[in-house]
Design a protein around this motif. Structure first.
Motif, PDB file in Angstrom:
ATOM      1  N   ILE A   4     163.934  76.411  49.182  1.00 57.07           N
ATOM      2  CA  ILE A   4     164.073  75.203  50.001  1.00 57.07           C
ATOM      3  C   ILE A   4     165.548  74.858  50.207  1.00 57.07           C
ATOM      4  CG2 ILE A   4     163.616  72.711  50.096  1.00 57.07           C
ATOM      5  CD1 ILE A   4     160.991  73.317  48.512  1.00 57.07           C
ATOM      6  N   TYR A   5     166.312  74.713  49.096  1.00 62.13           N
ATOM      7  CA  TYR A   5     167.662  74.170  49.300  1.00 62.13           C
ATOM      8  C   TYR A   5     168.657  75.180  49.867  1.00 62.13           C
ATOM      9  CZ  TYR A   5     168.950  75.773  44.514  1.00 62.13           C
ATOM     10  OH  TYR A   5     169.198  76.509  43.394  1.00 62.13           O
ATOM     11  N   LEU A  55     157.731  64.957  49.690  1.00 61.00           N
ATOM     12  CA  LEU A  55     157.714  65.132  48.232  1.00 61.00           C
ATOM     13  C   LEU A  55     157.686  63.796  47.510  1.00 61.00           C
ATOM     14  CD1 LEU A  55     160.802  67.499  48.138  1.00 61.00           C
ATOM     15  CD2 LEU A  55     158.453  68.255  47.782  1.00 61.00           C
ATOM     16  N   LEU A  80     165.907  70.438  42.111  1.00 60.59           N
ATOM     17  CA  LEU A  80     167.127  69.944  42.768  1.00 60.59           C
ATOM     18  C   LEU A  80     168.359  70.508  42.047  1.00 60.59           C
ATOM     19  CD1 LEU A  80     167.902  68.059  45.124  1.00 60.59           C
ATOM     20  CD2 LEU A  80     167.748  66.129  43.560  1.00 60.59           C
ATOM     21  N   LEU A 139     159.647  74.094  54.009  1.00 59.65           N
ATOM     22  CA  LEU A 139     158.723  73.258  53.241  1.00 59.65           C
ATOM     23  C   LEU A 139     157.401  73.104  53.995  1.00 59.65           C
ATOM     24  CD1 LEU A 139     158.591  71.688  50.630  1.00 59.65           C
ATOM     25  CD2 LEU A 139     159.878  69.857  51.712  1.00 59.65           C
ATOM     26  N   LEU A 166     160.298  69.700  43.835  1.00 57.50           N
ATOM     27  CA  LEU A 166     161.576  70.283  44.268  1.00 57.50           C
ATOM     28  C   LEU A 166     162.497  70.450  43.057  1.00 57.50           C
ATOM     29  CD1 LEU A 166     163.634  71.093  46.509  1.00 57.50           C
ATOM     30  CD2 LEU A 166     164.319  68.677  46.545  1.00 57.50           C
ATOM     31  N   VAL A 220     164.060  66.177  53.040  1.00 56.81           N
ATOM     32  CA  VAL A 220     162.759  66.638  52.522  1.00 56.81           C
ATOM     33  C   VAL A 220     161.931  65.549  51.826  1.00 56.81           C
ATOM     34  CG1 VAL A 220     163.597  69.017  52.268  1.00 56.81           C
ATOM     35  CG2 VAL A 220     163.710  67.457  50.302  1.00 56.81           C
ATOM     36  N   GLY A 256     162.859  75.786  44.170  1.00 54.70           N
ATOM     37  CA  GLY A 256     164.264  75.407  44.347  1.00 54.70           C
ATOM     38  C   GLY A 256     164.916  76.117  45.504  1.00 54.70           C
ATOM     39  N   VAL A 290     160.543  65.344  41.763  1.00 58.27           N
ATOM     40  CA  VAL A 290     161.750  66.168  41.799  1.00 58.27           C
ATOM     41  C   VAL A 290     162.069  66.599  40.374  1.00 58.27           C
ATOM     42  CG1 VAL A 290     164.238  66.080  42.258  1.00 58.27           C
ATOM     43  CG2 VAL A 290     162.656  65.011  43.856  1.00 58.27           C
TER      44      VAL A 290
END
Ligand code: C5P
Length: 216
Positions: free
Chosen positions: A197-198, A30, A11, A207, A9, A26, A194, A33
């Protein structure tokens, strides 16, 4: 490096509050990160240790380190002291600069990822002409971890050929930048994702759908 579900991920959120909100959802999917300037400049290097401790995950610091050897060494030292498991280092600055990060990693029992070619369109002008050379330099230096673009799979394939099947290759550019997860994993060992997902209304749903699509 082992990466759960082959997804790292990115972040790139602007605050610890947002990071916690996302990671609470999430983190079961995972264990790795990537934290870069967006979060660290907003919240400090403590964000690295906080994410590691609260979510029991590995953190790759994406600082795209690109300075003279003495300065690279200081950047790498402070990053590893903050708890990072690995740091992403630019290759275009040359072997001496990358070596100082590698030496710091070895001293701390940590790892570096050598950045060959970036995934955005602008990389075609200055980085593309040298990215295969950067990969070859990494091999000469004994580096075993690399970053390459999922947005240009022909080039990702060439990078894989140069670094060999036993090197570990992670690849950003999936989703918003246009890369396809499953196709990318023909060459890469793990994806860096990135915004897909976010920025999703339901990050867990997206995801889960990516994990399904790569049929682990
Ligand atoms: O949001 P998105 O999935 O496009 O994020 C990709 C992440 O990977 C960002 O954190 C970006 O800085 C990073 N990255 C990249 N290309 C590289 C190296 C890192 O896009 N070559």
């Amino acid at each position: 490096m082992e990466v759960k579900n082959k997804i790292i991920l990115a972040l790139d959120v602007p605050s610890m509050e947002k990071a916690v909100e996302l990671m609470d959802k999430v983190s079961p999917y995972l264990d790795t990160v990537k934290i870069g300037y967006p979060l660290v400049l907003a919240e400090g290097l403590e964000s690295v240790s906080r994410v590691k401790e609260e979510y029991d995950c590995k953190v790759i610091c994406d600082f795209k380190v690109a300075d003279i050897p003495a300065t690279n060494q200081k950047i790498a030292d402070v990053t590893f002291q903050a708890g990072a498991d690995a740091i992403i280092v630019h290759g275009f600055v040359g072997a001496d600069s990358a070596t100082s990060c590698l030496e710091s990693a070895n001293q701390h029992g940590k790892e570096i990822f050598l950045l060959t070619e970036m995934s955005h369109p602008g990389a075609s002008r200055f980085l593309q002409p040298v990215s295969m050379d950067i990969a070859s330099m990494g091999v000469e230096m004994g580096i075993t971890n690399y970053v390459g673009p999922s947005t240009r799979l022909d080039r990702l394939g060439k990078i894989r050929q140069i670094i060999g099947k036993d090197s570990f290759l992670i690849s950003p550019g999936v989703g918003v930048q246009g890369g396809n997860p499953k196709d990318t994993l023909e060459f890469a060992d793990a994806l860096i994702i990135g915004r897909s997902i976010y920025l999703a209304p339901d990050p867990v749903e997206i995801l889960e759908s990516i994990i399904d699509s790569i049929e682990l």
